[in-house]
Design a protein around this motif. Sequence first.
Motif, short mmCIF file in Angstrom:
data_model
loop_
_atom_site.label_atom_id
_atom_site.label_comp_id
_atom_site.label_asym_id
_atom_site.label_seq_id
_atom_site.Cartn_x
_atom_site.Cartn_y
_atom_site.Cartn_z
N LYS A 50 94.48 14.83 33.82
CA LYS A 50 93.10 14.77 33.31
C LYS A 50 92.98 15.18 31.85
O LYS A 50 92.23 14.57 31.09
CB LYS A 50 92.19 15.63 34.20
N ALA A 51 93.74 16.17 31.43
CA ALA A 51 93.71 16.59 30.02
C ALA A 51 94.24 15.48 29.11
O ALA A 51 93.72 15.25 28.02
CB ALA A 51 94.50 17.87 29.82
N VAL A 52 95.25 14.78 29.58
CA VAL A 52 95.81 13.66 28.81
C VAL A 52 94.78 12.54 28.73
O VAL A 52 94.56 11.96 27.66
CB VAL A 52 97.12 13.15 29.45
N LEU A 53 94.13 12.25 29.84
CA LEU A 53 93.11 11.19 29.84
C LEU A 53 91.96 11.51 28.90
O LEU A 53 91.46 10.62 28.21
CB LEU A 53 92.58 10.97 31.26
N ARG A 54 91.53 12.77 28.88
CA ARG A 54 90.45 13.16 27.95
C ARG A 54 90.85 12.86 26.51
O ARG A 54 90.07 12.31 25.73
CB ARG A 54 90.10 14.63 28.11
N GLU A 55 92.08 13.23 26.16
CA GLU A 55 92.57 13.00 24.80
C GLU A 55 92.72 11.51 24.51
O GLU A 55 92.35 11.03 23.44
CB GLU A 55 93.89 13.72 24.56
N PHE A 56 93.25 10.77 25.47
CA PHE A 56 93.45 9.32 25.30
C PHE A 56 92.09 8.62 25.12
O PHE A 56 91.95 7.73 24.28
CB PHE A 56 94.21 8.74 26.49
N ASN A 57 91.10 9.03 25.89
CA ASN A 57 89.77 8.43 25.77
C ASN A 57 89.17 8.67 24.39
O ASN A 57 88.49 7.80 23.84
CB ASN A 57 88.84 8.96 26.86
N LYS A 58 89.42 9.83 23.81
CA LYS A 58 88.94 10.11 22.45
C LYS A 58 89.60 9.19 21.43
O LYS A 58 88.98 8.80 20.44
CB LYS A 58 89.24 11.57 22.06
N LEU A 59 90.87 8.87 21.66
CA LEU A 59 91.64 8.04 20.72
C LEU A 59 91.34 6.55 20.86
O LEU A 59 91.67 5.78 19.96
CB LEU A 59 93.14 8.27 20.93
N THR A 60 90.76 6.15 22.00
CA THR A 60 90.55 4.72 22.28
C THR A 60 89.11 4.43 22.68
O THR A 60 88.85 3.97 23.79
CB THR A 60 91.51 4.26 23.39
N PRO A 61 88.15 4.66 21.78
CA PRO A 61 86.74 4.47 22.17
C PRO A 61 86.38 3.02 22.50
O PRO A 61 85.41 2.79 23.21
CB PRO A 61 85.97 4.97 20.94
N ASP A 62 87.16 2.07 22.02
CA ASP A 62 86.86 0.66 22.28
C ASP A 62 87.73 0.05 23.38
O ASP A 62 87.73 -1.16 23.56
CB ASP A 62 87.02 -0.16 21.00
N ALA A 63 88.43 0.89 24.12
CA ALA A 63 89.22 0.40 25.25
C ALA A 63 88.41 0.55 26.53
O ALA A 63 87.53 1.39 26.64
CB ALA A 63 90.52 1.19 25.36
N VAL A 64 88.70 -0.31 27.49
CA VAL A 64 88.09 -0.21 28.82
C VAL A 64 89.21 -0.09 29.85
O VAL A 64 90.35 -0.49 29.59
CB VAL A 64 87.17 -1.41 29.15
N TYR A 65 88.86 0.44 31.01
CA TYR A 65 89.82 0.60 32.09
C TYR A 65 89.45 -0.36 33.22
O TYR A 65 88.34 -0.33 33.73
CB TYR A 65 89.80 2.04 32.61
N GLU A 66 90.38 -1.23 33.55
CA GLU A 66 90.21 -2.18 34.66
C GLU A 66 90.61 -1.46 35.95
O GLU A 66 91.80 -1.25 36.20
CB GLU A 66 91.11 -3.41 34.46
N ARG A 67 89.63 -1.07 36.74
CA ARG A 67 89.91 -0.29 37.94
C ARG A 67 90.75 -1.05 38.95
O ARG A 67 91.67 -0.48 39.55
CB ARG A 67 88.60 0.14 38.60
N ALA A 68 90.46 -2.31 39.16
CA ALA A 68 91.18 -3.08 40.18
C ALA A 68 92.66 -3.21 39.86
O ALA A 68 93.51 -3.09 40.74
CB ALA A 68 90.55 -4.47 40.34
N GLU A 69 92.99 -3.43 38.60
CA GLU A 69 94.37 -3.64 38.19
C GLU A 69 95.01 -2.37 37.61
O GLU A 69 96.20 -2.36 37.31
CB GLU A 69 94.46 -4.78 37.17
N LYS A 70 94.20 -1.35 37.39
CA LYS A 70 94.65 -0.05 36.89
C LYS A 70 95.37 -0.13 35.54
O LYS A 70 96.51 0.27 35.39
CB LYS A 70 95.55 0.64 37.92
N PHE A 71 94.64 -0.67 34.56
CA PHE A 71 95.17 -0.68 33.20
C PHE A 71 94.05 -0.62 32.19
O PHE A 71 92.91 -0.95 32.47
CB PHE A 71 96.07 -1.90 32.96
#
Length: 85
Positions: A50-71
């Motif tokens: 979770k701590a890694v995800l928080r940091e990654f989300n800060k670095l990638t504000p224009d990225a989306v996560y595809e839940r079905a395919e998990k990417f």
Amino acid sequence: MTPAEAAEWMLEQFEAKRFLYQEEAATHLLHLHDEELAYYDASGNVCVGKAVLREFNKLTPDAVYERAEKFWRDRLPSDEPGRQQ
């Protein structure tokens, strides 16, 4: 490796291909033997910490996560608001 450093590594992988599979990132981080970076959930799935995800989300504000395919991928004009699609 700190969560911020792990997120930077994920960012490098994402920028190289413009997408990043959760399992690929989590498996790499799991080999560092630090449950803050990656762990197995109750269902036996490998997950990014979770701590890694928080940091990654800060670095990638224009990225989306595809839940079905998990990417993660670049946001498209047709995407709904929010991080997850």
